[in-house]
Design a protein around this motif. Sequence first.
Motif, short mmCIF file in Angstrom:
data_model
loop_
_atom_site.label_atom_id
_atom_site.label_comp_id
_atom_site.label_asym_id
_atom_site.label_seq_id
_atom_site.Cartn_x
_atom_site.Cartn_y
_atom_site.Cartn_z
N VAL A 54 9.34 6.23 -1.55
CA VAL A 54 8.00 5.72 -1.27
C VAL A 54 7.50 6.35 0.01
CG1 VAL A 54 8.36 3.53 -2.45
CG2 VAL A 54 8.94 3.72 -0.04
N SER A 55 6.20 6.40 0.15
CA SER A 55 5.61 6.96 1.37
C SER A 55 4.48 6.05 1.83
CB SER A 55 5.09 8.38 1.12
OG SER A 55 4.13 8.38 0.07
N GLY A 56 4.28 5.99 3.14
CA GLY A 56 3.24 5.15 3.75
C GLY A 56 3.40 5.17 5.24
N ASN A 57 2.64 4.31 5.92
CA ASN A 57 2.77 4.30 7.38
C ASN A 57 4.00 3.51 7.82
OD1 ASN A 57 2.12 1.46 7.79
ND2 ASN A 57 0.01 1.99 7.26
N TYR A 58 4.30 3.60 9.09
CA TYR A 58 5.54 3.05 9.63
C TYR A 58 5.65 1.55 9.37
CZ TYR A 58 8.91 1.50 13.15
OH TYR A 58 9.97 0.92 13.78
N HIS A 59 4.59 0.81 9.67
CA HIS A 59 4.64 -0.64 9.55
C HIS A 59 4.76 -1.09 8.10
CE1 HIS A 59 3.91 -1.32 13.80
NE2 HIS A 59 2.91 -0.44 13.76
N ASP A 60 4.08 -0.38 7.20
CA ASP A 60 4.16 -0.77 5.79
C ASP A 60 5.54 -0.50 5.20
OD1 ASP A 60 1.56 -1.61 5.80
OD2 ASP A 60 0.73 0.29 5.06
N VAL A 61 6.16 0.60 5.61
CA VAL A 61 7.51 0.89 5.13
C VAL A 61 8.49 -0.17 5.64
CG1 VAL A 61 9.44 2.51 5.27
CG2 VAL A 61 7.14 3.36 4.84
N GLY A 62 8.33 -0.54 6.92
CA GLY A 62 9.19 -1.58 7.48
C GLY A 62 8.98 -2.92 6.78
N ALA A 63 7.71 -3.26 6.51
CA ALA A 63 7.41 -4.52 5.83
C ALA A 63 7.97 -4.52 4.41
CB ALA A 63 5.90 -4.76 5.82
N PHE A 64 7.94 -3.35 3.75
CA PHE A 64 8.50 -3.24 2.40
C PHE A 64 10.00 -3.53 2.40
CE2 PHE A 64 10.72 -0.23 -0.50
CZ PHE A 64 10.41 -0.85 -1.70
N SER A 65 10.70 -2.97 3.40
CA SER A 65 12.14 -3.21 3.51
C SER A 65 12.42 -4.70 3.72
CB SER A 65 12.72 -2.40 4.67
OG SER A 65 12.53 -1.02 4.46
N GLY A 88 0.80 -1.22 0.00
CA GLY A 88 0.00 0.00 0.00
C GLY A 88 0.83 1.27 0.00
N LEU A 89 2.08 1.19 -0.41
CA LEU A 89 2.93 2.37 -0.43
C LEU A 89 2.73 3.14 -1.73
CD1 LEU A 89 6.28 0.85 0.96
CD2 LEU A 89 4.46 2.00 2.23
N GLN A 90 2.97 4.43 -1.66
CA GLN A 90 2.90 5.29 -2.84
C GLN A 90 4.32 5.56 -3.35
OE1 GLN A 90 0.05 6.38 -4.35
NE2 GLN A 90 -1.08 5.13 -2.85
N PHE A 91 4.55 5.22 -4.62
CA PHE A 91 5.86 5.49 -5.22
C PHE A 91 5.89 6.91 -5.76
CE2 PHE A 91 6.61 0.94 -5.19
CZ PHE A 91 7.98 0.85 -5.03
N GLU A 92 6.76 7.73 -5.20
CA GLU A 92 6.97 9.08 -5.71
C GLU A 92 8.14 9.10 -6.69
OE1 GLU A 92 7.16 12.02 -2.63
OE2 GLU A 92 5.87 10.85 -1.31
#
Length: 219
Positions: free
Chosen positions: A150-161, A124-128
């Motif tokens: 990318v931008s999103g909430n804390y947990h989603d950014v961590g899960a993306f990594s 659910g992240l937004q790619f800028e």
Amino acid sequence: MADLKNIGASVSAQFQGLSGRHPGQWPLIPRMLCGVGVLAVVIGIGWFAYIDGQIDELARGEAEELKLKEDYKSKIQQAINLEGLRKQKAQVGEYVATLEKQLPSKAEMDALLSDINQAGLGRGLQFELFKPGQVVAKDYYAELPIDIKVSGNYHDVGAFSSDIANLPRIVTLNNMNLVAGKDGVLTLEAVAKTFRYLDAEEVAAQRKAAAEKKKGEKK
């Protein structure tokens, strides 16, 4: 005492009148001393001209003998450990083969870029920003940097990594920078680096370039 004086006088007399006479006509004692002197000169010349060189050669031979003994001991040790070394070589070969499977080919790069993109969208992240950079060719592989934002909430950014780290292909996140927005949205800026095989033509080109560079350095 008189006998010693007579002997001394006799010896002294043998050294008188030698000037201008052939050495073969000298009395016994001067001839003997002359012969000893010549012998000493010959021995000295022989020492410096021949024996001294032989000593140096002997020293080099002894040093070479020690080196050969050390090489022999080393090879004996290797022979003793040969079976263990073969097993280690096989294990390293398996490890390298496993790593090689994680490197995509040139034709698979587009699919890998899509996987990275989908990893973000799936969270659910937004790619800028998603901008592949210039390929950097190494000896046997190529490195492709990708600027992402990318931008999103804390947990989603961590899960993306975490998803990036767990991709079947090798992808690393570098120069990571997290910025928190006023609305609690996190923005991640990073350089994702992935790697691929060089094909046969690229490897040949790399070797040719390295050879030309080495040749140019020698001139």
